[in-house]
Design a protein around this motif. Structure first.
Motif, short mmCIF file in Angstrom:
data_model
loop_
_atom_site.label_atom_id
_atom_site.label_comp_id
_atom_site.label_asym_id
_atom_site.label_seq_id
_atom_site.Cartn_x
_atom_site.Cartn_y
_atom_site.Cartn_z
N PRO A 1 0.83 -1.22 0.00
CA PRO A 1 0.00 0.00 0.00
C PRO A 1 0.85 1.26 0.00
N ARG A 2 0.37 2.26 -0.71
CA ARG A 2 0.95 3.60 -0.71
C ARG A 2 -0.17 4.52 -0.23
N MET A 3 -0.18 4.84 1.04
CA MET A 3 -1.30 5.54 1.64
C MET A 3 -0.93 6.98 1.98
N LEU A 4 -1.77 7.92 1.51
CA LEU A 4 -1.54 9.32 1.84
C LEU A 4 -1.99 9.64 3.26
N GLY A 5 -2.90 8.85 3.80
CA GLY A 5 -3.25 8.96 5.21
C GLY A 5 -4.21 10.06 5.60
N TYR A 6 -4.92 10.64 4.65
CA TYR A 6 -5.92 11.66 4.98
C TYR A 6 -7.17 10.98 5.54
N ALA A 7 -8.01 11.76 6.19
CA ALA A 7 -9.26 11.23 6.73
C ALA A 7 -10.32 11.18 5.64
N ASP A 8 -11.12 10.13 5.68
CA ASP A 8 -12.29 9.97 4.82
C ASP A 8 -13.28 11.08 5.16
N ALA A 9 -13.89 11.68 4.15
CA ALA A 9 -14.83 12.77 4.37
C ALA A 9 -16.00 12.37 5.25
N ARG A 10 -16.35 11.08 5.25
CA ARG A 10 -17.52 10.62 6.00
C ARG A 10 -17.17 9.71 7.17
N ALA A 11 -15.87 9.58 7.50
CA ALA A 11 -15.46 8.67 8.57
C ALA A 11 -14.25 9.26 9.29
N PRO A 12 -14.46 10.16 10.26
CA PRO A 12 -13.34 10.78 10.98
C PRO A 12 -12.40 9.76 11.63
N ARG A 13 -12.94 8.60 12.02
CA ARG A 13 -12.10 7.58 12.66
C ARG A 13 -11.08 6.99 11.70
N SER A 14 -11.21 7.28 10.41
CA SER A 14 -10.31 6.70 9.42
C SER A 14 -8.87 7.16 9.61
N ARG B 1 -9.30 15.99 6.86
CA ARG B 1 -10.04 15.30 5.81
C ARG B 1 -9.37 15.57 4.47
N PHE B 2 -9.37 14.57 3.60
CA PHE B 2 -8.75 14.73 2.29
C PHE B 2 -9.30 15.94 1.55
N CYS B 3 -10.62 16.11 1.58
CA CYS B 3 -11.24 17.22 0.87
C CYS B 3 -10.85 18.58 1.45
N ASP B 4 -10.39 18.60 2.69
CA ASP B 4 -10.03 19.86 3.34
C ASP B 4 -8.53 20.14 3.33
N ALA B 5 -7.74 19.18 2.91
CA ALA B 5 -6.28 19.36 2.90
C ALA B 5 -5.88 20.41 1.88
N PRO B 6 -4.76 21.11 2.11
CA PRO B 6 -4.28 22.05 1.09
C PRO B 6 -4.13 21.35 -0.26
N PHE B 7 -4.77 21.90 -1.27
CA PHE B 7 -4.82 21.23 -2.57
C PHE B 7 -3.42 21.03 -3.15
N ASP B 8 -2.59 22.04 -3.06
CA ASP B 8 -1.25 21.96 -3.62
C ASP B 8 -0.44 20.86 -2.93
N GLU B 9 -0.64 20.71 -1.63
CA GLU B 9 0.06 19.66 -0.89
C GLU B 9 -0.35 18.28 -1.40
N ALA B 10 -1.65 18.07 -1.60
CA ALA B 10 -2.12 16.78 -2.08
C ALA B 10 -1.58 16.48 -3.47
N SER C 1 -21.20 6.48 -7.31
CA SER C 1 -21.70 7.07 -6.07
C SER C 1 -21.54 8.58 -6.00
N GLY C 2 -20.58 9.13 -6.74
CA GLY C 2 -20.30 10.56 -6.63
C GLY C 2 -19.74 10.96 -5.29
N HIS C 3 -19.12 10.04 -4.58
CA HIS C 3 -18.54 10.32 -3.26
C HIS C 3 -17.57 11.50 -3.36
N PRO C 4 -17.64 12.47 -2.42
CA PRO C 4 -16.75 13.64 -2.52
C PRO C 4 -15.27 13.29 -2.53
N ASP C 5 -14.87 12.26 -1.82
CA ASP C 5 -13.46 11.86 -1.85
C ASP C 5 -13.06 11.34 -3.22
N HIS C 6 -13.98 10.65 -3.90
CA HIS C 6 -13.69 10.17 -5.26
C HIS C 6 -13.50 11.34 -6.21
#
Length: 268
Positions: free
Chosen positions: A63-76, A82-91, A117-122
């Motif tokens: 696995p190559r994991m960036l380690g951000y939180a799932d938009a719908r699962a803070p426990r992730s 959250r991935f959607c809230d991370a600085p875009f340039d950093e991602a 599904s149109g999931h925001p993380d996708h």
């Protein structure tokens, strides 16, 4: 002619198996280098362990994991943004670093809708990866992220409008789903010979099976229905840079038509 190397970038553990498990297994079986970047979930979680097992089944490395939180699962990823809230340039920079390190011929990711599904993380993974695939080849951008490398093609995992009725029949889906006009699909890939591996990889995501998410729905199907459902994958093709290469072309039928059940990302 060698089969092209392939780096997949997806939002969550299980997206790689559901969306591109057949292509990953097919390329690995042909001797190509394959790998997967996953945007969300921390490396010390159960879902990370399940991802490692799925990638082992698909032959796609560690696995190559960036380690951000799932938009719908803070426990992730407790304590992580959250991935959607991370600085875009950093991602973008972090995905560029994986592209430059792995040096793939082809990058695969979600389509612009984020799949059915149109999931925001996708959707966010699509945006980040589209830019990263271009930026990776530009020496002036992210010089600390490795030597420039330009993937020759970008394939977006998708579903055509014509496939949706069959999915509704299997799953009884009644809510809105996101699909694309059939003519936008450039690659219709028969992954039937690798369906057993793909299904095993999907079911390796046991926590998703147990909670009744899509892997759980698949687990509840008869074996023949599972195989019919997962034996075809659809992709939209983009060119991050206009660099012609035999290593980026889809093998199609001699008459030049897109076969309903054939083709793979590779040289003719």
């Amino acid at each position: 002619m060698p089969v092209p190397s392939l780096l997949a970038v997806f939002a969550h553990p299980d997206d790689e198996s559901l969306s591109a498990g057949g292509v990953l297994a097919r390329h690995a079986a042909a001797g190509a280098r394959t790998a997967v970047v996953t945007a969300t979930w921390a490396a010390d979680t159960q879902r990370a362990a399940e991802l490692a097992e799925a990638l082992r089944i698909l032959g796609a490395g560690e696995p190559r994991m960036l380690g951000y939180a799932d938009a719908r699962a803070p426990r992730s990823a407790p304590g992580c943004v959250r991935f959607c809230d991370a600085p875009f340039d950093e991602a973008v920079r972090r995905v560029v670093a994986h592209i430059r390190e792995f040096r793939p011929d082809i990058v695969v990711t979600h389509d612009a809708y984020g799949g059915l599904s149109g999931h925001p993380d996708h959707v966010h993974t699509h945006r980040v990866t589209m830019l990263a695939a271009q930026a990776a080849g530009l020496a002036q951008l992210y010089p600390d992220a490795g030597a420039p490398w330009q993937p020759h093609a970008l394939y977006l995992a998708t579903h055509p409008h014509s496939a949706v009725p069959a999915l509704r029949d299997v799953f009884g889906v009644r809510r809105a789903v996101y699909s694309v006009p059939d003519e936008q699909v450039a690659a219709i890939v028969d992954v039937g010979p690798w369906a057993e591996q793909k299904i095993a990889a999907v079911l390796a995501h046991r926590s998703e099976v147990e909670r009744g998410a899509l892997p759980g729905l698949i687990a509840g199907l008869p074996p023949d229905a599972r195989e019919r459902l997962l034996a075809t994958e659809w992709y939209i093709r983009c060119n991050p840079a206009a660099v012609p290469s035999a290593l980026t072309e889809l093998t199609i039928s001699p008459c030049g038509e897109k076969p309903l059940g054939g083709g793979h990302f590779g040289a003719p």
